[in-house]
Design an enzyme around this catalytic site. Structure first.
Site, PDB file in Angstrom:
ATOM      1  N   CYS A  64       0.859  -1.172   0.000  1.00 48.19           N
ATOM      2  CA  CYS A  64       0.000   0.000   0.000  1.00 48.19           C
ATOM      3  C   CYS A  64       0.900   1.227   0.000  1.00 48.19           C
ATOM      4  O   CYS A  64       1.907   1.244   0.711  1.00 48.19           O
ATOM      5  CB  CYS A  64      -0.873  -0.027   1.254  1.00 48.19           C
TER       6      CYS A  64
ATOM      7  N   HIS B 295      -8.942  -3.760  -2.413  1.00 50.48           N
ATOM      8  CA  HIS B 295      -7.999  -3.033  -1.556  1.00 50.48           C
ATOM      9  C   HIS B 295      -8.411  -1.555  -1.452  1.00 50.48           C
ATOM     10  O   HIS B 295      -8.470  -0.997  -0.359  1.00 50.48           O
ATOM     11  CB  HIS B 295      -6.585  -3.193  -2.142  1.00 50.48           C
ATOM     12  N   GLU B 296      -8.724  -0.942  -2.598  1.00 46.77           N
ATOM     13  CA  GLU B 296      -9.072   0.488  -2.591  1.00 46.77           C
ATOM     14  C   GLU B 296     -10.423   0.739  -1.933  1.00 46.77           C
ATOM     15  O   GLU B 296     -10.582   1.715  -1.207  1.00 46.77           O
ATOM     16  CB  GLU B 296      -9.058   1.063  -4.019  1.00 46.77           C
TER      17      GLU B 296
ATOM     18  N   HIS C 143     -10.205   1.023   1.722  1.00 44.35           N
ATOM     19  CA  HIS C 143      -9.727   2.315   2.222  1.00 44.35           C
ATOM     20  C   HIS C 143     -10.899   3.258   2.522  1.00 44.35           C
ATOM     21  O   HIS C 143     -10.832   4.058   3.453  1.00 44.35           O
ATOM     22  CB  HIS C 143      -8.806   2.995   1.200  1.00 44.35           C
TER      23      HIS C 143
HETATM   24 NI    NI Z   1      -3.613   1.014  -0.020  1.00 44.80          NI
END
Ligand code: NI
Length: 182
Positions: A110, A153-154, A157
């Protein structure tokens, strides 16, 4: 002139907050930020340029990683050597996902995390996401494999979740045959 982005690091608690839905029309400063992210991520994946500008390679970034709690994610995918496709999704929602799970064999990284964290992160092999593009038009993206991992993954966030939260401390690594590795 190219200027690399200042990315919020992991020690900053903002990464643990939930981002808020964005209203349309998008402000010109948000559009400008999106373009800067696309450029940063693209350059980061071109070895000469990532070295020249000292940027760590990365496929995706969420607005919160620039300190803005807005539900906007950008992914730049090298689908063929030297060829990139950019995805911008605003207010994204997962509408379906495969039962099959996969993991990046080398673990995930990341741009907000400077150290390497070992362990397999389970992700859905295929995912369909709905959201809006920069013009406020509805958009549906079907992603699989590497691209599916990047989106999951995004999207995490946006809800304050880091990839390492999904590493099971009791089972950091999976064996060949338990899940499929990329
Ligand atoms: Ni990330």
């Amino acid at each position: 002139m190219f200027k690399k982005l200042e990315i919020v690091k992991d020690s900053n608690k903002i990464l643990r907050e939930k981002s808020k839905e964005v209203n349309f029309p998008l402000s010109s400063s948000d559009k400008d930020t999106i373009n800067k992210i696309i450029k940063h991520l693209t350059y980061s994946q071109i070895p000469d340029l990532s070295e020249k500008y000292d940027i760590r390679p990365g496929m995706g970034l969420a607005f919160v990683q620039l300190g803005m709690l807005k539900r906007i994610v950008v992914v730049v995918h090298e689908y063929e050597e030297g060829k990139f496709k950019e995805y911008v999704l605003i207010n994204p929602k997962v509408i379906s996902q495969s039962k099959e799970m996969i993991a990046a064999g080398l673990g995930e990284g990341c741009l907000s995390v400077d150290k390497e964290i070992e362990g397999h992160v389970l992700r859905h092999a295929r995912i369909t996401i709905e959201g809006f593009d920069v013009n406020g038009e509805k958009k549906k993206i079907r992603a699989r494999e590497e691209l599916a991992i990047a989106f999951q993954h995004e999207l995490d966030h946006l809800d304050g979740i880091m990839f390492y939260d999904r590493i099971d401390p009791k089972k950091r690594f999976y064996e060949e045959g338990e899940i499929r590795f990329l």
